[in-house]
Every structure is written in structure tokens, then in C-alpha cells.
Scaffold this motif. Structure first.
Motif, PDB file in Angstrom:
ATOM      1  N   ARG A 136      45.307  25.376  40.053  1.00 37.75           N
ATOM      2  CA  ARG A 136      43.960  25.822  39.745  1.00 37.75           C
ATOM      3  C   ARG A 136      43.960  27.309  39.427  1.00 37.75           C
ATOM      4  NH1 ARG A 136      40.689  23.146  44.883  1.00 37.75           N
ATOM      5  NH2 ARG A 136      41.429  20.990  44.604  1.00 37.75           N
ATOM      6  N   MET A 137      42.966  27.720  38.638  1.00 39.21           N
ATOM      7  CA  MET A 137      42.747  29.130  38.364  1.00 39.21           C
ATOM      8  C   MET A 137      41.340  29.500  38.814  1.00 39.21           C
ATOM      9  SD  MET A 137      44.598  29.764  34.672  1.00 39.21           S
ATOM     10  CE  MET A 137      44.282  31.537  34.773  1.00 39.21           C
ATOM     11  N   ARG A 138      41.215  30.709  39.319  1.00 41.24           N
ATOM     12  CA  ARG A 138      39.945  31.127  39.886  1.00 41.24           C
ATOM     13  C   ARG A 138      39.710  32.607  39.610  1.00 41.24           C
ATOM     14  NH1 ARG A 138      39.136  29.908  46.194  1.00 41.24           N
ATOM     15  NH2 ARG A 138      40.677  31.578  46.358  1.00 41.24           N
ATOM     16  N   PHE A 139      38.450  32.958  39.367  1.00 45.78           N
ATOM     17  CA  PHE A 139      38.047  34.349  39.178  1.00 45.78           C
ATOM     18  C   PHE A 139      37.169  34.778  40.349  1.00 45.78           C
ATOM     19  CE2 PHE A 139      34.771  37.376  37.732  1.00 45.78           C
ATOM     20  CZ  PHE A 139      35.595  38.443  37.390  1.00 45.78           C
ATOM     21  N   ARG A 140      37.381  36.011  40.832  1.00 44.38           N
ATOM     22  CA  ARG A 140      36.596  36.538  41.939  1.00 44.38           C
ATOM     23  C   ARG A 140      36.052  37.921  41.574  1.00 44.38           C
ATOM     24  NH1 ARG A 140      40.629  35.591  47.067  1.00 44.38           N
ATOM     25  NH2 ARG A 140      39.066  36.957  48.045  1.00 44.38           N
ATOM     26  N   TYR A 141      34.777  38.133  41.886  1.00 49.05           N
ATOM     27  CA  TYR A 141      34.178  39.456  41.708  1.00 49.05           C
ATOM     28  C   TYR A 141      33.648  39.936  43.055  1.00 49.05           C
ATOM     29  CZ  TYR A 141      30.853  43.135  40.710  1.00 49.05           C
ATOM     30  OH  TYR A 141      30.161  44.319  40.748  1.00 49.05           O
ATOM     31  N   PHE A 142      34.086  41.114  43.454  1.00 47.04           N
ATOM     32  CA  PHE A 142      33.756  41.714  44.744  1.00 47.04           C
ATOM     33  C   PHE A 142      33.006  43.015  44.506  1.00 47.04           C
ATOM     34  CE2 PHE A 142      34.790  44.921  47.882  1.00 47.04           C
ATOM     35  CZ  PHE A 142      34.786  44.290  49.109  1.00 47.04           C
ATOM     36  N   LEU A 143      31.837  43.150  45.140  1.00 45.43           N
ATOM     37  CA  LEU A 143      31.078  44.396  45.124  1.00 45.43           C
ATOM     38  C   LEU A 143      30.870  44.835  46.565  1.00 45.43           C
ATOM     39  CD1 LEU A 143      29.350  46.609  43.794  1.00 45.43           C
ATOM     40  CD2 LEU A 143      27.401  45.028  43.901  1.00 45.43           C
ATOM     41  N   GLY A 144      31.450  45.977  46.921  1.00 43.74           N
ATOM     42  CA  GLY A 144      31.350  46.456  48.292  1.00 43.74           C
ATOM     43  C   GLY A 144      30.954  47.915  48.354  1.00 43.74           C
TER      44      GLY A 144
END
Length: 226
Positions: A136-144
Motif C-alpha cells: 500500500r501507499m499512503r500520504f500523510r500531512y502533519f500540521l503542528g
């Protein structure tokens, strides 16, 4: 007065451990170590261990180990990184404890900004996940962001608030994987060491679960000659 901050910190740490071990099994606990250590002015080593439990301790949900090599496009601001992760998971299926492993390659870009007291970070991560019977391929966006409380800057002996939101998206159907919302109280031990105690709510398609998190952050350079 100079010993007050130390006493507060030790009390904070002891209370965090006591609180975690008093939780019922429907509230998980994650113990996390994050290292981001400069090799020289441009290159850095990422190293990370997360020990995740279904309860306070003893009922392992997942052991996650990640490492990677990063490169600063601009000093302390824009960083690209190539990494590898090993994940051992022990989920319950129909009430029975099971076990599976995952190997993961990931690429990420981190950019940071500062507005007054507000320390802001964006992270964009692409993952290639090699599961036991799937890919599987996955994209993650993190705003901290971090906000110091008792000082204007994130200097030693500073208490701060830490908050983030992270969304996970699949490349196949269903697109939405999960969303994590986190809030914590942190303490700057030294210029290169921090600790946080927080709560994270993880929202999935058919599941909503809370996690108590204890995190330790290490940015001690590997080469102090730079």
C-alpha cells in the motif's frame, strides 16, 4: 527559586507515569522517543522508537522503529528525508491476539516557521508499506505548533503547549485512513532535550480511540565541531 522548576518537572513526570498506569484498558498509552541529531551542518540522523499499548502497559498494540537520513535545504528550516520503518503489530481479531509485521519506506519534507511565540511545522510524508500479504501507499500531512508559556522563546526551563493535527490518505479506496488530533504540555529540559505528556484522539472510519502519550525528544548533535 532556582530549584522550583526542577521540582515542578519531577512532579510532572511522576504524575504522568502514575496517571498512565491508572487508566482503564479502553484508553491506550504510547511511550515515544524521537531523535533528530545533526551529523554536520547539512545532514541529520532521524531515530525513533514508539511502544504502543492497548492499556497502560503490558498489552502491546504496536512496536514501531523508524530511522532515516535527512538533508537541510536551508538551515534549521526546510529538510528532506529518506527513511525506513519496521512495525510489529499485535491486534485483536475476534477476541484473539494476532501478530503481523510491516516494512516501510518513506520520504518526507518538513518546513518550519515562527510567528511571535508560535513555532509552526508542516510535514509532508509519502509511505510505501510492505505488509505481509499486501502493498500500500499512503500520504500523510502533519500540521503542528508549539507555544511557550513562561518564556517568549523555547529556551531551557520553558513550559509550552504542543498541538498537532495529522491526516492519513490512501492511494487506493477507501481514500481516508485516519486523522489524529493531539494536545500536550511540554517542558524544555535543555537546548536539545524536551519531554511532553499529552492526549491524542485517533479517528478512523469505524473507530475512535484515545491515547495517552509520553514523548521524549533529543536533538543533541552527533558532531559538536560544526
Amino acid at each position: 527559586m532556582k530549584h522550583i522548576s526542577k521540582k515542578i518537572f519531577y512532579s510532572f513526570f511522576i504524575l504522568s507515569i502514575t496517571f498512565c498506569f491508572s487508566q482503564e484498558s479502553d484508553l491506550g498509552t504510547w511511550y515515544m522517543y524521537f531523535g533528530n541529531n545533526k551529523i554536520n551542518k547539512k545532514w541529520n540522523l532521524h531515530n525513533e522508537i514508539q511502544y504502543r499499548n492497548f492499556n497502560a502497559a503490558g498489552d502491546l498494540e504496536q512496536l514501531l522503529i523508524r530511522t532515516g537520513i535527512g538533508y537541510d535545504l536551508t538551515e534549521n528550516n526546510n529538510n528532506i528525508l529518506l527513511g525506513y520503518g519496521f512495525i510489529l503489530s499485535k491486534p485483536y481479531r475476534n477476541g484473539i491476539k494476532t501478530e503481523n509485521t510491516e516494512h516501510r519506506i518513506f520520504q518526507q519534507y518538513i518546513t518550519k516557521q515562527k510567528f511571535g511565540r508560535l513555532y509552526l511545522q508542516h510535514r509532508y510524508r509519502l509511505e510505501e508499506r510492505f505488509l505481509e500479504d499486501d502493498f500500500r501507499m499512503r500520504f500523510r500531512y502533519f500540521l503542528g505548533f508549539n507555544i511557550p508559556v513562561n518564556h517568549k522563546e523555547m529556551i531551557p526551563k520553558t513550559w509550552y503547549g504542543s498541538f498537532y493535527n495529522e491526516v492519513f490518505l490512501h492511494f487506493n479506496s477507501p481514500v481516508f485512513d485516519r486523522n489524529r488530533i493531539y494536545g500536550a504540555l511540554g517542558y524544555v529540559i535543555s537546548p536539545n532535550l524536551k519531554i511532553e505528556l499529552g492526549y491524542m484522539n485517533q479517528i478512523q472510519e469505524n473507530r475512535n480511540r484515545g491515547q495517552i502519550q509520553v514523548g521524549f525528544y533529543n536533538t543533541i548533535p552527533l558532531n559538536n565541531k560544526d
